[in-house]
Design a protein around this motif. Structure first.
Motif, PDB file in Angstrom:
ATOM      1  N   ILE A 119       2.764  -2.815  -8.368  1.00  0.00           N
ATOM      2  CA  ILE A 119       3.184  -2.511  -9.835  1.00  0.00           C
ATOM      3  C   ILE A 119       2.159  -1.366 -10.179  1.00  0.00           C
ATOM      4  O   ILE A 119       1.082  -1.099  -9.581  1.00  0.00           O
TER       5      ILE A 119
ATOM      6  N   GLY B 208       0.358   1.997 -10.151  1.00  0.00           N
ATOM      7  CA  GLY B 208       0.072   2.962  -9.055  1.00  0.00           C
ATOM      8  C   GLY B 208       0.324   2.381  -7.750  1.00  0.00           C
ATOM      9  O   GLY B 208       0.571   3.153  -6.740  1.00  0.00           O
ATOM     10  N   SER B 209       0.517   1.046  -7.437  1.00  0.00           N
ATOM     11  CA  SER B 209       0.831   0.460  -6.282  1.00  0.00           C
ATOM     12  C   SER B 209       2.589   0.331  -6.326  1.00  0.00           C
ATOM     13  O   SER B 209       2.762  -0.027  -5.347  1.00  0.00           O
TER      14      SER B 209
ATOM     15  N   SER C 288      -1.284  -3.819  -3.150  1.00  0.00           N
ATOM     16  CA  SER C 288      -2.124  -3.930  -4.454  1.00  0.00           C
ATOM     17  C   SER C 288      -3.448  -3.623  -3.685  1.00  0.00           C
ATOM     18  O   SER C 288      -3.935  -4.227  -2.986  1.00  0.00           O
ATOM     19  N   ARG C 289      -4.149  -2.733  -4.622  1.00  0.00           N
ATOM     20  CA  ARG C 289      -5.502  -2.122  -4.380  1.00  0.00           C
ATOM     21  C   ARG C 289      -6.582  -3.462  -4.607  1.00  0.00           C
ATOM     22  O   ARG C 289      -7.342  -3.924  -3.544  1.00  0.00           O
ATOM     23  N   SER C 290      -6.352  -4.237  -5.457  1.00  0.00           N
ATOM     24  CA  SER C 290      -7.394  -5.525  -5.733  1.00  0.00           C
ATOM     25  C   SER C 290      -6.843  -6.535  -4.959  1.00  0.00           C
ATOM     26  O   SER C 290      -7.699  -7.513  -4.801  1.00  0.00           O
TER      27      SER C 290
ATOM     28  N   THR D 165      -3.556  -8.835  -8.364  1.00  0.00           N
ATOM     29  CA  THR D 165      -2.547  -8.620  -9.557  1.00  0.00           C
ATOM     30  C   THR D 165      -1.608  -9.593  -9.454  1.00  0.00           C
ATOM     31  O   THR D 165      -0.833  -9.617  -8.763  1.00  0.00           O
TER      32      THR D 165
ATOM     33  N   GLN E  32       2.107   7.123 -16.239  1.00  0.00           N
ATOM     34  CA  GLN E  32       0.926   6.189 -15.906  1.00  0.00           C
ATOM     35  C   GLN E  32      -0.224   6.921 -15.763  1.00  0.00           C
ATOM     36  O   GLN E  32      -1.130   6.627 -16.338  1.00  0.00           O
TER      37      GLN E  32
ATOM     38  N   GLU F 291      -2.983   6.224 -18.374  1.00  0.00           N
ATOM     39  CA  GLU F 291      -4.162   5.350 -17.946  1.00  0.00           C
ATOM     40  C   GLU F 291      -5.244   6.234 -17.748  1.00  0.00           C
ATOM     41  O   GLU F 291      -6.726   5.726 -17.715  1.00  0.00           O
TER      42      GLU F 291
ATOM     43  N   VAL G 152      -6.874  -2.256 -20.184  1.00  0.00           N
ATOM     44  CA  VAL G 152      -5.605  -2.884 -19.762  1.00  0.00           C
ATOM     45  C   VAL G 152      -6.175  -4.437 -19.283  1.00  0.00           C
ATOM     46  O   VAL G 152      -5.290  -5.324 -18.997  1.00  0.00           O
TER      47      VAL G 152
ATOM     48  N   LYS H 144      -4.764  -9.153 -19.555  1.00  0.00           N
ATOM     49  CA  LYS H 144      -4.725  -9.682 -18.276  1.00  0.00           C
ATOM     50  C   LYS H 144      -5.485 -11.171 -18.203  1.00  0.00           C
ATOM     51  O   LYS H 144      -5.097 -12.051 -17.943  1.00  0.00           O
TER      52      LYS H 144
HETATM   53  O1  LIG Z   1      -3.184  -1.971  -7.090  1.00  0.00           O
HETATM   54  P1  LIG Z   1      -3.378  -3.282  -8.114  1.00  0.00           P
HETATM   55  O2  LIG Z   1      -4.906  -3.673  -7.902  1.00  0.00           O
HETATM   56  O3  LIG Z   1      -2.454  -4.512  -7.723  1.00  0.00           O
HETATM   57  O4  LIG Z   1      -3.075  -2.618  -9.457  1.00  0.00           O
HETATM   58  C1  LIG Z   1      -1.899  -2.328  -9.992  1.00  0.00           C
HETATM   59  C2  LIG Z   1      -2.099  -1.603 -11.321  1.00  0.00           C
HETATM   60  O5  LIG Z   1      -2.941  -2.128 -12.176  1.00  0.00           O
HETATM   61  C3  LIG Z   1      -3.803  -1.328 -12.901  1.00  0.00           C
HETATM   62  O6  LIG Z   1      -4.793  -1.857 -12.297  1.00  0.00           O
HETATM   63  C4  LIG Z   1      -3.833  -1.594 -14.366  1.00  0.00           C
HETATM   64  O7  LIG Z   1      -3.920  -2.990 -14.609  1.00  0.00           O
HETATM   65  C5  LIG Z   1      -3.448   0.099 -12.615  1.00  0.00           C
HETATM   66  O8  LIG Z   1      -4.399   0.908 -12.497  1.00  0.00           O
HETATM   67  C6  LIG Z   1      -2.945  -0.108 -11.006  1.00  0.00           C
HETATM   68  O9  LIG Z   1      -2.166   0.844 -10.690  1.00  0.00           O
END
Ligand SMILES: O=P(O)(O)OC[C@H]1O[C@](O)(CO)[C@@H](O)[C@@H]1O
Length: 431
Positions: free
Chosen positions: A79, A81-82, A128-130, A133, A267, A271, A399, A403
């Protein structure tokens, strides 16, 4: 990318920016460029985004996707940027691989896609970077269940792109899945030219080297003056127009293939710049289609908008057949490309005639090289604009409230944000 800011000048538009103002602003651009260059040289968080083309290894990406390189279809689960960078690239270019981007949790929409896709021949690209999500993890679990129910081993169809730690990294390690890292210090909305955006492009057979070469060529144009750098010219002009009242930026590509690019830009711009009560509101538009919907507002509504046109000089064309309808006879000698170009030029001129600021961003054509240049150019424009606004371009704290509220509403912990949801002020008007 090339830009033409002539229709944003004060001699044409109101709001508009004078040549003298641009020259004064160019001093700030020079200072900003020094900070950007230093940030890039030191791989500082955020500025590192502008090093991504140099850091991305196409061979590493192709090796990761090799097990599913022959997929008939590709589901990207991510979602923001991912997802949007990958979608911009694959939606702009032709491929035999059907692509689906599950970047929403609308159950009917997700189910419709899963019911119709050939899951045994579908690659699953989880990004997903984190790695935490909620939407991405929820959709991945739903996709995995559907693939298992179809009797397919999901571990043989799945590629993961994620950070060094987190649930997705754990999943990849636990099941020995092909996985790729997300670039350190690069916010998701700036990572289209990394594995985050290029895994999907690789599965679809697109030319990764050309994407990166186009980006690298754009990087070469970064300089201490907006008059020498299309990306900085765009970022500085957008900023200057916002400072003079154009608080809306309608991104209006004249190519169906670039419709998703407007969503990606929205975005990136919102953002990155929407902080401290500042920022320019991006609107996703499309030419010629929105000449028959939003153009009325752009030309005769409030003087609060910049329209950004994106055009491709070359492209596939198709003749318009002759007709016996007299009023339409003039079309018979034209092609659809002639009509598209004439409508773009007419719309651009109609805004200028009404004194409405607009900027033209020109690509030679819509191919990997030019797309890489557009993605990189808009990222650099955004970084520069962030310097001029004086905001923290690379964080997005606003944002997080929703969440937390979401987690609280779903029993994921005690969050005051969830309690606030229950305190909604109501004035219901019911049928
Ligand atoms: O790549 P992730 O950590 O799943 O985050 C997805 C998106 O959600 C955000 O962190 C905003 O909630 C964006 O900046 C990012 O692109």
């Amino acid at each position: 990318m090339n830009v033409d800011i002539g229709n944003a000048l004060a001699s044409v538009a109101s709001p508009g920016v004078s040549r003298a103002s641009l020259e004064r602003l160019d001093e700030q651009v020079a200072d900003a460029h020094e900070r950007i260059e230093a940030g890039m040289a030191n791989a500082e968080h955020g500025y590192e985004a502008l090093n991504v083309p140099d850091r991305t290894d196409p061979d590493e990406i192709r090796a990761a996707v090799e097990p599913v390189a022959d997929a008939d279809a590709l589901i990207t689960v991510g979602i923001g940027g991912s997802s949007l960078g990958a979608a911009t690239i694959t939606n702009a270019l032709d491929s035999d691989t059907e692509t689906v981007f599950l970047d929403n949790v609308d159950p009917e929409w997700v189910s419709r896609h899963l019911e119709r896709l050939p899951l045994a021949d579908t690659a699953i690209n989880v990004v997903s970077r984190s790695g935490t999500t909620a939407e991405t993890l929820a959709n991945f679990l739903v996709v995995r269940e559907a693939v298992e129910s179809a009797g397919v081993d999901w571990t043989e169809r799945t590629i993961v792109t994620t950070g060094e730690a987190g649930p997705l990294r754990d999943l990849a390690n636990r099941h020995d899945l092909p996985s790729l890292p997300v670039p350190d210090g690069v916010p998701g909305r700036f990572s289209a030219l990394s594995a985050v955006g290029l895994v999907a492009a690789a599965v679809c057979g697109h030319d990764l080297e050309a994407l990166l070469e186009g980006a690298a060529a754009e990087a070469e144009t970064l300089s201490g003056s907006l008059f020498d750098c299309p990306a900085y010219a765009y970022g500085a002009t957008s900023y200057a127009l916002d400072q003079r009242g154009a608080g809306v930026n309608a991104m209006m590509p004249y190519a169906e293939s670039l419709e998703t690019a407007a969503e990606w830009f929205a975005q990136l711009w919102a953002e990155s710049l929407g902080k401290d009560d500042l920022g320019q509101t991006p609107v996703r538009a499309l030419g010629v289609t929105d000449q028959h919907s939003q153009l009325q507002l752009y030309r005769a509504g409030p003087r609060d908008k910049l329209v950004t046109f994106v055009t491709a000089r070359e492209g596939e064309d198709r003749p318009i057949p002759g007709t016996d309808v007299d009023d339409l006879a003039y079309l018979g000698d034209a092609t659809l490309g002639d009509l598209l170009e004439a409508e773009f030029e007419a719309t651009e001129a109609s805004l200028a005639a009404a004194g409405r600021p607009n900027v033209r961003v020109e690509l030679e054509r819509v191919d990997e090289y030019e797309l890489g240049g557009l993605l990189y150019g808009m990222e650099a424009a955004c970084v520069l604009a962030g310097e001029l606004y004086g905001v923290n371009t690379f964080e997005q704290p606003a944002v997080e409230w929703a969440k937390k509220a979401t987690r609280g509403l779903l029993g994921g912990g005690e969050f005051e944000e969830a309690a606030a949801v229950a305190e909604k002020t109501e004035l219901r008007i019911e049928r």
